[in-house]
Design an enzyme around this catalytic site. Structure first.
Site, PDB file in Angstrom:
ATOM      1  N   ASP A 125     107.249  58.626  43.101  1.00 49.84           N
ATOM      2  CA  ASP A 125     108.278  57.599  42.911  1.00 49.84           C
ATOM      3  C   ASP A 125     108.812  57.515  41.485  1.00 49.84           C
ATOM      4  O   ASP A 125     109.946  57.112  41.269  1.00 49.84           O
ATOM      5  CB  ASP A 125     107.731  56.228  43.325  1.00 49.84           C
ATOM      6  CG  ASP A 125     106.537  55.777  42.488  1.00 49.84           C
ATOM      7  OD1 ASP A 125     106.047  56.548  41.646  1.00 49.84           O
ATOM      8  OD2 ASP A 125     106.067  54.630  42.687  1.00 49.84           O
ATOM      9  N   HIS A 126     108.039  57.919  40.495  1.00 47.18           N
ATOM     10  CA  HIS A 126     108.429  57.704  39.104  1.00 47.18           C
ATOM     11  C   HIS A 126     109.353  58.793  38.556  1.00 47.18           C
ATOM     12  O   HIS A 126     110.032  58.563  37.558  1.00 47.18           O
ATOM     13  CB  HIS A 126     107.181  57.637  38.215  1.00 47.18           C
ATOM     14  CG  HIS A 126     106.579  56.279  38.114  1.00 47.18           C
ATOM     15  ND1 HIS A 126     106.208  55.554  39.214  1.00 47.18           N
ATOM     16  CD2 HIS A 126     106.280  55.509  37.029  1.00 47.18           C
ATOM     17  CE1 HIS A 126     105.704  54.393  38.811  1.00 47.18           C
ATOM     18  NE2 HIS A 126     105.743  54.342  37.492  1.00 47.18           N
ATOM     19  N   ASP A 190      98.726  52.107  37.905  1.00 51.80           N
ATOM     20  CA  ASP A 190      99.989  51.538  37.473  1.00 51.80           C
ATOM     21  C   ASP A 190      99.755  50.058  37.240  1.00 51.80           C
ATOM     22  O   ASP A 190      99.029  49.407  38.008  1.00 51.80           O
ATOM     23  CB  ASP A 190     101.075  51.755  38.526  1.00 51.80           C
ATOM     24  CG  ASP A 190     102.457  51.380  38.010  1.00 51.80           C
ATOM     25  OD1 ASP A 190     103.206  52.287  37.601  1.00 51.80           O
ATOM     26  OD2 ASP A 190     102.792  50.180  38.015  1.00 51.80           O
ATOM     27  N   ARG A 473     109.901  44.045  34.109  1.00 53.66           N
ATOM     28  CA  ARG A 473     109.584  44.324  32.704  1.00 53.66           C
ATOM     29  C   ARG A 473     110.880  44.620  31.968  1.00 53.66           C
ATOM     30  O   ARG A 473     111.767  45.291  32.505  1.00 53.66           O
ATOM     31  CB  ARG A 473     108.617  45.513  32.636  1.00 53.66           C
ATOM     32  CG  ARG A 473     107.991  45.742  31.291  1.00 53.66           C
ATOM     33  CD  ARG A 473     106.693  46.520  31.440  1.00 53.66           C
ATOM     34  NE  ARG A 473     105.608  45.654  31.876  1.00 53.66           N
ATOM     35  CZ  ARG A 473     104.428  46.096  32.317  1.00 53.66           C
ATOM     36  NH1 ARG A 473     104.192  47.390  32.399  1.00 53.66           N
ATOM     37  NH2 ARG A 473     103.495  45.247  32.679  1.00 53.66           N
ATOM     38  N   SER A 682     102.489  48.664  30.495  1.00 56.17           N
ATOM     39  CA  SER A 682     102.079  49.558  31.572  1.00 56.17           C
ATOM     40  C   SER A 682     100.648  50.047  31.390  1.00 56.17           C
ATOM     41  O   SER A 682     100.160  50.188  30.271  1.00 56.17           O
ATOM     42  CB  SER A 682     103.015  50.767  31.633  1.00 56.17           C
ATOM     43  OG  SER A 682     104.335  50.384  31.895  1.00 56.17           O
ATOM     44  N   ARG A 684      99.206  52.705  30.988  1.00 59.31           N
ATOM     45  CA  ARG A 684      99.590  54.069  30.613  1.00 59.31           C
ATOM     46  C   ARG A 684      98.483  54.690  29.787  1.00 59.31           C
ATOM     47  O   ARG A 684      98.405  54.514  28.577  1.00 59.31           O
ATOM     48  CB  ARG A 684     100.911  54.018  29.838  1.00 59.31           C
ATOM     49  CG  ARG A 684     101.588  55.342  29.659  1.00 59.31           C
ATOM     50  CD  ARG A 684     102.993  55.141  29.144  1.00 59.31           C
ATOM     51  NE  ARG A 684     103.808  54.421  30.117  1.00 59.31           N
ATOM     52  CZ  ARG A 684     104.961  53.833  29.828  1.00 59.31           C
ATOM     53  NH1 ARG A 684     105.436  53.875  28.607  1.00 59.31           N
ATOM     54  NH2 ARG A 684     105.648  53.199  30.768  1.00 59.31           N
TER      55      ARG A 684
END
Length: 796
Positions: A125-126, A190, A473, A682, A684
C-alpha cells in the site's frame, strides 16, 4: 492517583491490473486463524486475577495480561504494574506494510527459521504513488516497484505469509475488514496499527525488529502502559463525526499526552458509534503518542463482523463477552478519566504542521485571519486509512449529490482514496464513485498515496498554500514534499464541503455559497450509512491471498545483488569488548557528539519518507537521508553539522549524513543530543537503523517517543534521558561523553544509575545524571549489538 471507572462500559504482480466488477458476492471467510483462543485467554486471565489479588481490571489490562508469555514472571509481587513493570507479550498476529516489511523480512531471514511462529501478512500500500488516477497510478507503480514486490511475494511464499497484492488496499483497513477481533492482540509495522482497536482489541504499532520477535516466537517486551479512561456520554449530531472526537481529544492531550498510555473508551457514548467510526478514533490515538486505543465490545462491532464475513468470530466474542472478558470490570481504576459529552462536540480543524493544534470550526475563519494566511484552499483530499469507510464515503456522497443538484462542482482539486478494494468495489456498485466524479473528484488507487507523501503534485511547488485532508498526520513536507504546504486535518464531510467553496473561512454549518443564478446555496448536514444494505462487494479477488498458506521452503527469495533498492542486512557489531576497540569493559566507548538537535524532530525528520520509500530495503542508500530536515541547535541551520576533526582536504561543516559517514570512516562511535519527544510520528525503524549504521551508540534526550525509543534499543543504541532537562544545552558537537555506571547496570547491580562524564572541546570536564528505561532483556540486546543478534544467539 488512580481514578475509578464510572461504569462498564503465485501469479506475477504485473498480470493483476484488471479491475474486478463490483458485483455482490456473499462473503464467508475461514475464521480458524482469526478467532482469538478465548478459552485460553480466559484461563490465563483467571491466573492473572489470582496474582493480582482479584482487583478489578480495565479492558486494556484484561487483553494485555491474558497475552502474557509468563504471567507469574511479569506480575511477580502483584504490586503496582502500570507504568512500572515490564510485560512479556505473545500476540496472535503480525501485519506489515510493504515499505516496512522489507527490513523486517531481511531481519527475519537472518534468524534462519522455516516459517513464522504466528500468522503474518504483508500489504502492498505504501509504494503506490498518486498522480493521475487509480488505474494509471497502479499500473505505473507496479512497474516501478516490481523488484520490491517480487521480493516480498517470494519471501511470503517461502515462509507462509499472506500477501495482499498492490491494489488490495491500505493495511489498516484490510486488517479491520479481515483479521481484527474483539480481545485480540496484534502487532503491525506501522504507527497507525491501532486502527484495529475499533473492534475492541489491542493493536500496537511496532518496528520491524519487534515484528521479528513475534514472527520468531520470542516474547515481546513492553513497559506496562498506564490506562486513561475516556468516558463518552451523549450522541454526535449535525456535522460532528467520530473524527471530530479524536481531533478534539488531540487538542486536549497534545502529541505527548498519550505517551506510555493506552486510551480506553467506555460509557454509553461508545455504543452509539459505528465500528468504523471507532476505528477512526483509535487510528489517530497515534497522534497523541498513545500505545494503542480500545473500546468495550458493542452491538455495532458484532454487526460489522457479520457483515464482513466473520460471523463465527462474532459468536465466539459473544460468549467471551458474556463471561466478562470484553469490557472493564465494575470499579476498575484508571490512571486518569476524561469526560466527553459527544452532544457538545462541533467539527474541528487541526493544524497546520502538528495534529494537536485544534480549532473548532466556528472559530477557524477567525484563526486564519489572525495568522495572516490567504483565505484560499488549494486542494481537498479524503479517504486514507483514517477515513475511508463505507459510512464516511456515503456521507460525502450525500454532500456531492446536494452540490450537483445545485449545479456546483469542486473549486479545487478534490482527491478520494478508497481504503480497500472491498470499499472501492462497494462504492462503485452503489453509485458513490460516480456521484463523486460528477462533481470533479479524482478517485485514486486503494493505497496510502498522498497521506504518506506518495503524491506527485505538480501545482503549488515551493509556494505557501493550504490543503484540507481527512488524513491523520500533517507534519511539514508530509504530503507533497513542500515545507510550505499547510495541511489541516478535518472530517471527510468538512473537507468535501469546503472543496466547493475554495475558502478556508467557509463554515458549512452556517455559510452559503453563491450560485450563478445569484441564489445562495447552503449544505444540509449529511447522514451516512454504516453498512451497505446489499452487503460488501468483493471486487477483484485476484488481489487477495489464500488464507493461512503453508510455507514453500524451496522458494528462492528474489534479491538482485546489484539492486539499489534491496540489500542483505549485515549484523551490527557490539559496542563492547576489546576486539571492538573498547577497553572500558561494559561501559560504552568514548563517544563524540555529532550534533545537538533543536526542537521537534519526528521520524520524518530522521528518515524522510516520500521519494525515499524506494530505499526502505537498502540500508546503505536510505541512510543518505539521515536527519536531513533536522535543525542544528548550535547554528540554527537545517542539515548542517560541524566536523571538528576534519583534515585539510575536508570542510569544517557538511550535511549531517556526510559528517556521520566521516565519523564512521574514522571508526569514531558517536552520540546525539536531542530535544523533547524525540522520534514522534511513524513507527519507522529506519530512524533507528540509520544512525546505528553510521556508528551511533547513544542518544541523550529530554524525552523520547515510545516506539522510537524501543526501536533504538532493538538496534543496539542506548537511549538516555536527561535527569535535568537543562543539561541539554551544556553538551555540544565535538564534545566527548562517557557512560559511568552502565557496567554496573549491565552486571545486574540493584539500583545502579547511569551518568555521563562530559569532556568539552576546551578540556573542561563535568558529570551529569541521566535516567533510562532499559530492562534486563534490553540490556542483553545492547551488549549483543542488537536485539536480533541476541535472538539469533538464543535460537542457535
Amino acid at each position: 492517583m488512580a481514578v475509578s471507572a464510572l461504569s462498564k462500559a503465485a501469479r506475477p504482480t504485473q498480470r493483476l491490473l484488471r479491475r474486478g466488477l463490483a458485483t455482490h458476492v456473499p462473503v464467508h471467510k475461514d475464521c480458524s486463524s482469526i478467532t482469538p483462543p478465548y478459552e485460553q485467554l480466559l484461563e490465563k486471565l483467571a491466573l492473572v486475577r489470582e496474582l493480582l489479588n482479584n482487583r478489578p481490571l480495565t479492558l486494556a489490562e484484561k487483553i494485555l495480561y491474558s497475552h502474557l508469555h509468563d504471567p507469574a514472571k511479569s506480575l511477580a509481587g502483584g504490586g503496582k504494574i502500570r507504568g512500572e513493570s515490564y510485560l512479556q507479550l505473545s500476540p496472535e498476529r503480525v501485519a506489515m506494510q510493504d515499505a516496512s516489511a522489507q527490513m523486517a523480512l531481511l531481519q527475519f531471514m537472518s534468524a534462519g527459521l522455516p516459517r513464522c511462529a504466528v500468522p503474518t501478512s504483508i500489504h502492498c500500500d505504501h509504494l503506490i504513488q498518486a498522480a493521475e488516477g487509480a488505474e494509471t497510478d497502479l499500473k505505473r507503480s507496479i512497474v516501478s516497484n516490481q523488484e520490491v514486490f517480487d521480493f516480498l511475494e517470494s519471501a511470503a511464499k517461502k515462509y507462509g505469509i499472506e500477501f495482499w497484492k498492490p491494489g488490495s488496499g491500505i493495511i489498516h483497513q484490510i486488517v479491520l475488514e479481515n483479521y481484527a477481533a474483539p480481545g485480540m492482540l496484534i502487532f503491525g509495522t506501522d504507527s497507525h496499527t491501532p486502527n484495529a482497536g475499533g473492534l475492541g482489541m489491542l493493536a500496537i504499532g511496532v518496528g520491524g525488529a519487534d515484528a521479528v520477535d513475534a514472527m520468531t516466537g520470542t516474547p515481546w517486551e513492553l513497559k506496562a502502559p498506564q490506562v486513561v479512561g475516556i468516558h463518552l456520554t451523549g450522541q454526535l449530531n449535525g456535522w460532528a463525526t467520530p473524527k471530530d472526537l479524536i481531533l478534539h481529544l488531540a487538542g486536549k492531550l497534545t502529541v505527548r499526552g498519550g505517551t506510555g498510555r493506552i486510551l480506553e473508551y467506555f460509557g454509553p457514548g461508545v455504543a452509539n458509534q459505528s465500528c468504523t467510526g471507532l476505528a477512526t478514533v483509535a487510528n489517530m490515538g497515534a497522534e497523541v503518542g498513545a500505545t494503542t486505543s480500545t473500546f468495550q465490545y458493542t452491538q455495532n462491532m458484532r454487526e460489522y463482523l457479520i457483515a464482513t464475513g466473520r460471523a463465527p468470530v462474532a459468536h465466539a466474542a459473544d460468549k467471551a463477552a458474556a463471561k466478562g472478558f470484553l469490557q472493564a470490570d465494575e470499579k476498575a481504576e484508571y490512571d486518569e478519566v476524561i469526560e466527553i459529552d459527544l452532544s457538545k462536540l462541533e467539527p474541528m480543524i487541526n493544524g497546520p504542521f502538528t495534529p494537536d493544534l485544534a480549532t473548532p470550526l466556528s472559530k477557524f475563519g477567525s484563526f486564519v485571519k489572525e495568522q495572516g494566511w490567504k483565505d484560499e484552499l488549494s486542494a481537498g483530499l479524503i479517504g486514507s486509512c483514517t477515513n475511508s469507510s463505507y459510512e464516511d464515503m456515503t456521507r460525502v456522497a450525500e454532500l456531492a449529490r446536494q452540490a450537483k443538484d445545485a449545479g456546483l462542482t469542486a473549486k479545487v482539486p478534490f482527491l478520494c482514496t478508497p481504503g480497500s478494494e472491498q470499499i472501492r468495489a462497494t462504492m462503485e456498485r452503489d453509485g458513490v464513485t460516480s456521484c463523486l466524479q460528477d462533481v470533479g473528484a479524482t478517485v485514486l488507487a486503494n493505497a496510502c498515496g498522498p497521506c504518506i507523501g506518495q503524491w506527485k503534485r505538480e501545482d503549488s511547488k515551493n509556494e505557501e498554500n493550504a490543503i484540507l485532508t481527512s488524513f491523520n498526520r500533517n507534519f511539514k513536507s508530509r504530503n507533497d514534499g513542500n515545507r510550505l504546504t499547510m495541511n489541516f486535518l478535518a472530517s471527510p464531510t468538512i473537507v468535501t464541503a469546503m472543496a466547493f467553496s475554495g475558502k478556508l473561512s467557509f463554515n458549512p454549518m452556517h455559510d452559503s455559497i453563491d450560485l450563478p443564478s445569484g441564489k445562495p446555496f447552503k449544505f444540509s448536514p449529511p447522514v451516512g450509512q454504516d453498512l451497505p444494505s446489499q452487503g460488501f462487494a468483493a471486487g477483484n479477488t485476484d488481489y487477495y491471498p489464500s488464507p493461512t498458506p503453508e510455507p514453500q521452503p524451496e522458494t528462492k527469495i528474489i534479491i538482485d545483488p546489484k539492486s539499489q533498492r534491496l540489500e542483505i542486512l549485515e549484523p551490527f557489531t557490539s559496542h563492547f569488548g576489546e576486539g571492538n576497540g573498547n577497553t572500558r569493559g561494559n561501559e560504552l566507548p568514548p563517544l563524540k557528539v555529532l550534533m545537538r538537535v533543536r526542537g521537534k524532530c519526528t521520524t520524518d525528520h530522521i528518515s524522510a519518507a516520500g521519494p525515499w520509500l524506494k530505499y526502505k530495503g537498502h540500508l546503505t542508500n536510505i541512510s543518505e537521508n539521515l536527519l536531513i530536515t533536522a535543525v542544528n541547535d548550535e547554528n540554527g541551520e537545517v542539515n548542517v553539522a560541524f566536523d571538528h576533526d576534519h583534515d585539510a582536504s575536508s570542510s569544517s561543516t557538511d550535511t549531517i549524513p556526510a559528517v556521520a559517514k566521516r565519523m564512521k570512516a574514522r571508526d569514531q562511535p558517536w552520540a546525539l543530543v536531542v530535544d523533547d519527544n524525540y522520534g514522534e510520528g511513524s513507527a519507522r525503524e529506519h530512524a533507528a537503523l540509520q544512525p546505528r549504521f553510521y556508528g551511533c551508540a547513544a542518544i541523550v534526550a529530554r524525552s523520547f517517543a515510545r516506539i522510537h525509543e524501543t526501536n533504538l534499543k532493538k538496534q543496539g543504541v542506548l537511549p538516555l534521558w536527561f535527569a535535568d532537562k537543562r543539561d541539554y544545552a551544556r553538551i555540544g558537537s565535538g564534545d566527548v561523553i562517557e557512560t559511568v555506571g552502565l557496567a554496573e547496570l549491565i552486571e545486574g547491580k540493584a539500583d545502579a544509575t547511569v551518568s555521563l562524564r562530559v569532556t568539552k572541546r576546551d578540556g573542561g570536564v563535568f558529570t551529569i545524571p541521566t535516567k533510562h528505561t532499559m530492562s534486563s532483556d534490553q540490556l542483553e540486546w545492547l551488549k549483543a549489538g542488537s536485539a536480533l543478534n541476541y535472538i539469533r544467539s538464543q535460537l542457535a
